[in-house]
Design an enzyme around this catalytic site. Sequence first.
Site, PDB file in Angstrom:
ATOM      1  N   ASP A  78       0.840  -1.202   0.000  1.00  5.48           N
ATOM      2  CA  ASP A  78       0.000   0.000   0.000  1.00  5.48           C
ATOM      3  C   ASP A  78       0.872   1.248   0.000  1.00  5.48           C
ATOM      4  O   ASP A  78       2.086   1.176   0.193  1.00  5.48           O
ATOM      5  CB  ASP A  78      -0.949  -0.006   1.212  1.00  5.48           C
ATOM      6  CG  ASP A  78      -0.268  -0.451   2.507  1.00  5.48           C
ATOM      7  OD1 ASP A  78       0.979  -0.447   2.567  1.00  5.48           O
ATOM      8  OD2 ASP A  78      -0.981  -0.800   3.460  1.00  5.48           O
ATOM      9  N   ASN A 144      -7.689  -3.046  14.177  1.00  3.33           N
ATOM     10  CA  ASN A 144      -9.072  -3.299  13.758  1.00  3.33           C
ATOM     11  C   ASN A 144      -9.157  -4.456  12.751  1.00  3.33           C
ATOM     12  O   ASN A 144     -10.180  -4.639  12.096  1.00  3.33           O
ATOM     13  CB  ASN A 144      -9.689  -2.023  13.160  1.00  3.33           C
ATOM     14  CG  ASN A 144      -8.938  -1.516  11.935  1.00  3.33           C
ATOM     15  OD1 ASN A 144      -8.009  -2.168  11.457  1.00  3.33           O
ATOM     16  ND2 ASN A 144      -9.335  -0.368  11.423  1.00  3.33           N
ATOM     17  N   HIS A 146      -7.306  -4.837  10.040  1.00 11.57           N
ATOM     18  CA  HIS A 146      -7.040  -4.543   8.623  1.00 11.57           C
ATOM     19  C   HIS A 146      -5.774  -5.237   8.133  1.00 11.57           C
ATOM     20  O   HIS A 146      -4.857  -5.516   8.890  1.00 11.57           O
ATOM     21  CB  HIS A 146      -7.024  -3.036   8.335  1.00 11.57           C
ATOM     22  CG  HIS A 146      -5.840  -2.266   8.800  1.00 11.57           C
ATOM     23  ND1 HIS A 146      -5.945  -1.106   9.524  1.00 11.57           N
ATOM     24  CD2 HIS A 146      -4.508  -2.447   8.626  1.00 11.57           C
ATOM     25  CE1 HIS A 146      -4.742  -0.622   9.759  1.00 11.57           C
ATOM     26  NE2 HIS A 146      -3.856  -1.419   9.238  1.00 11.57           N
ATOM     27  N   GLU A 151      -9.740  -1.816   5.216  1.00 10.80           N
ATOM     28  CA  GLU A 151     -10.396  -1.534   6.489  1.00 10.80           C
ATOM     29  C   GLU A 151     -11.608  -2.455   6.675  1.00 10.80           C
ATOM     30  O   GLU A 151     -12.111  -3.048   5.707  1.00 10.80           O
ATOM     31  CB  GLU A 151     -10.849  -0.068   6.510  1.00 10.80           C
ATOM     32  CG  GLU A 151      -9.703   0.945   6.396  1.00 10.80           C
ATOM     33  CD  GLU A 151      -8.913   1.119   7.690  1.00 10.80           C
ATOM     34  OE1 GLU A 151      -8.864   0.195   8.529  1.00 10.80           O
ATOM     35  OE2 GLU A 151      -8.313   2.197   7.862  1.00 10.80           O
TER      36      GLU A 151
HETATM   37  C1  GLP Z   1      -0.452   0.077   8.566  1.00  9.49           C
HETATM   38  C2  GLP Z   1      -0.121  -0.691   7.314  1.00  9.49           C
HETATM   39  C3  GLP Z   1      -0.398  -2.155   7.478  1.00  9.49           C
HETATM   40  C4  GLP Z   1       0.208  -2.640   8.769  1.00  9.49           C
HETATM   41  C5  GLP Z   1      -0.442  -1.955   9.923  1.00  9.49           C
HETATM   42  C6  GLP Z   1       0.071  -2.424  11.262  1.00  9.49           C
HETATM   43  O1  GLP Z   1      -1.747   0.509   8.618  1.00  9.49           O
HETATM   44  N1  GLP Z   1      -0.834  -0.218   6.172  1.00  9.49           N
HETATM   45  O2  GLP Z   1       0.121  -2.864   6.373  1.00  9.49           O
HETATM   46  O3  GLP Z   1       0.027  -4.025   8.898  1.00  9.49           O
HETATM   47  O4  GLP Z   1      -0.177  -0.580   9.781  1.00  9.49           O
HETATM   48  O5  GLP Z   1       1.212  -1.699  11.596  1.00  9.49           O
HETATM   49  P1  GLP Z   1       2.152  -1.948  12.818  1.00  9.49           P
HETATM   50  O6  GLP Z   1       2.992  -3.105  12.450  1.00  9.49           O
HETATM   51  O7  GLP Z   1       2.942  -0.679  12.955  1.00  9.49           O
HETATM   52  O8  GLP Z   1       1.296  -2.200  13.990  1.00  9.49           O
END
Ligand code: GLP
Length: 250
Positions: A78, A144, A146, A151
């Site tokens: 992304d 959440n 995702h 989302e």
């Molecule tokens: C972001 C990214 C996701 C990732 C998520 C969790 O929103 N787009 O791909 O998995 O954060 O991030 P973290 O590993 O910092 O908790």
Amino acid sequence: MTDPAVPPGGSGPRVVVAGDAEQAAVVVARTIRAAVEVDPSCRLGLATGATPSPAYRLLVHELATTDLFVDVTAFLLDEYVGLPTGDPASYRATIRRELTDAIGVPAERVHAPVTTGDLEASCADYESLLGSGVDLQLLGIGRNGHLGFNEPGTPFEWTTHVVELSATTRSDNARFFASPDLVPTHAVTQGLATIGRARHLLLAATGAAKAPAVAAALEGPLDTACPASSLRLHPRVTVVLDRDAAGDLS
Ligand code: GLP
């Protein structure tokens, strides 16, 4: 080399619970490295966020002086919309800084959705670039549930698309920006169907804050309310957790 983190096809997610986040990172790094040792020109799907960073540090430590990754092509899940090109908070800049530049993946083979200009065309272009999917896709999970920026409520069959980020996601990601107001409101993300085209999915989650999402993904209803529950439709999934992230599993 046989990798114990790689499940045989068709057996449902294989869950590896490591003692702590560092040990989880060892499993993640080893799985990524094994994929490249088997196929040096493989297509790797990479994730950003805090969770993969310790695994990336291990890979950089082990591989900075080798050319193992020189023929790899990398694809990000992304990218934010609206950040200036090269902004350090952009996912492309982040992955280059944390991993790919240091281990010798050529910059022109590090792909992310283009988030300027015609976004619908950019989504279609990214789908074509991904083609039949990557060989190994590393994933984190949002609180959440995702995946990427899919989302809650996102249909499982969607491909790469523009998304308006939820308040939870924007507030969780504010730590990567100088101020919460600077967190973009939109992003382009691979869809759940795009992610599902990968041959092998490797989900990593660490810390107690992820425990409810992990439990919902693995043991809750197969429902768009938890986008990560879609993983259970895939034949080859490895989930690497630390004890805290596994805390709500039955
Ligand atoms: C972001 C990214 C996701 C990732 C998520 C969790 O929103 N787009 O791909 O998995 O954060 O991030 P973290 O590993 O910092 O908790």
